[in-house]
Enzyme design. Structure first.
Site, PDB file in Angstrom:
ATOM      1  N   ASP A  10       0.791  -1.227   0.000  1.00  0.00           N
ATOM      2  CA  ASP A  10       0.000   0.000   0.000  1.00  0.00           C
ATOM      3  C   ASP A  10       0.826   1.281   0.000  1.00  0.00           C
ATOM      4  O   ASP A  10       0.284   2.372   0.069  1.00  0.00           O
ATOM      5  CB  ASP A  10      -0.949   0.002   1.201  1.00  0.00           C
ATOM      6  CG  ASP A  10      -0.214  -0.100   2.536  1.00  0.00           C
ATOM      7  OD1 ASP A  10       1.043  -0.112   2.556  1.00  0.00           O
ATOM      8  OD2 ASP A  10      -0.901  -0.185   3.578  1.00  0.00           O
ATOM      9  N   HIS A  25       6.559  -7.573  -2.016  1.00  0.00           N
ATOM     10  CA  HIS A  25       5.380  -8.123  -2.689  1.00  0.00           C
ATOM     11  C   HIS A  25       4.794  -7.155  -3.705  1.00  0.00           C
ATOM     12  O   HIS A  25       3.674  -7.351  -4.177  1.00  0.00           O
ATOM     13  CB  HIS A  25       4.321  -8.527  -1.660  1.00  0.00           C
ATOM     14  CG  HIS A  25       4.746  -9.708  -0.854  1.00  0.00           C
ATOM     15  ND1 HIS A  25       4.362  -9.895   0.456  1.00  0.00           N
ATOM     16  CD2 HIS A  25       5.547 -10.754  -1.161  1.00  0.00           C
ATOM     17  CE1 HIS A  25       4.906 -11.011   0.914  1.00  0.00           C
ATOM     18  NE2 HIS A  25       5.629 -11.543  -0.043  1.00  0.00           N
ATOM     19  N   CYS A  83      -3.909  -3.606 -21.975  1.00  0.00           N
ATOM     20  CA  CYS A  83      -2.730  -2.781 -22.211  1.00  0.00           C
ATOM     21  C   CYS A  83      -2.959  -1.906 -23.433  1.00  0.00           C
ATOM     22  O   CYS A  83      -3.357  -2.389 -24.499  1.00  0.00           O
ATOM     23  CB  CYS A  83      -1.507  -3.678 -22.410  1.00  0.00           C
ATOM     24  SG  CYS A  83       0.009  -2.759 -22.767  1.00  0.00           S
ATOM     25  N   CYS A  86      -0.129  -3.072 -26.234  1.00  0.00           N
ATOM     26  CA  CYS A  86      -0.133  -4.349 -26.964  1.00  0.00           C
ATOM     27  C   CYS A  86      -1.452  -5.108 -26.860  1.00  0.00           C
ATOM     28  O   CYS A  86      -1.603  -6.152 -27.480  1.00  0.00           O
ATOM     29  CB  CYS A  86       1.009  -5.236 -26.468  1.00  0.00           C
ATOM     30  SG  CYS A  86       0.730  -5.940 -24.825  1.00  0.00           S
ATOM     31  N   GLY A 123       5.484  -6.515  13.123  1.00  0.00           N
ATOM     32  CA  GLY A 123       4.107  -6.571  12.669  1.00  0.00           C
ATOM     33  C   GLY A 123       3.814  -7.586  11.593  1.00  0.00           C
ATOM     34  O   GLY A 123       3.015  -7.313  10.705  1.00  0.00           O
TER      35      GLY A 123
END
Length: 179
Positions: A10, A25, A83, A86, A123
């Site tokens: 985020d 990630h 896209c 393409c 965390g």
């Protein structure tokens, strides 16, 4: 501090002003073409999605199940943006469960860890293997490990110190002690 390796997608650490951040990630702020590799800002793709599906702006047109999922009937005619270069399929630039962390991104995370005098893990339950792999690199390198989390983690046995608690009060207290 040499940097931050985060599982967050985020942009939290970047918004907080951190400069060397490896989002292991990925990020929800970008969208990637799976065919040509072009990267787009998520907001631009969201605008295109609304242009192609103007009815999504109207909450009454989307029927939700009790669990919050949309009903199949409410997605009939939904047009997925492709896209613009393409025509390929787009996906958020995040690592989904079952996917691998891109090698270059993992190497960037390793370089942050290898430069560290100690590793503070805060965390996370470390339920996913990418986090464990980072900690394993630190352990092999003899880098001291401190874990801060409410619940036990998969790496507690490897830690030099485990602090059971919330990240906000514990990290604020550590910052006060270091100041």
């Amino acid at each position: 501090m040499h940097g931050i390796v985060t599982q967050n997608v985020d942009g939290l650490h970047l918004r907080a002003g951190s400069t060397r951040v490896v989002e292991i990630h990925g990020t929800m702020h970008r969208v990637l073409c799976l065919h040509c590799g072009q990267v787009f800002d998520r907001r631009a793709v969201a605008e295109r999605l609304e242009e192609l599906n103007p009815w999504v702006r109207s909450p009454e047109s989307i029927k939700l199940n009790p669990d919050g999922d949309v009903t199949p009937a409410s997605i009939e005619g939904f047009v997925i943006p492709v896209c613009t270069l393409c025509g390929g399929m787009l996906k958020p630039e995040v690592v989904f469960f079952g996917e691998f962390v891109p090698a270059a991104r993992f190497r960037a995370a390793e370089s942050v860890v290898n430069a560290a005098d100690a590793l503070l893990v805060a965390g996370t339950s470390l339920a996913v293997n990418s986090g464990i792999r980072i900690i394993e690199r630190a352990r092999r390198g003899g880098i001291p490990l401190v874990i801060v989390n409410h619940e036990p983690t998969r790496a507690d046995a490897w830690a030099d110190t485990v602090i059971a608690g919330g990240t906000s009060p514990v990290l604020s207290g550590l910052a006060d002690l270091l100041a």
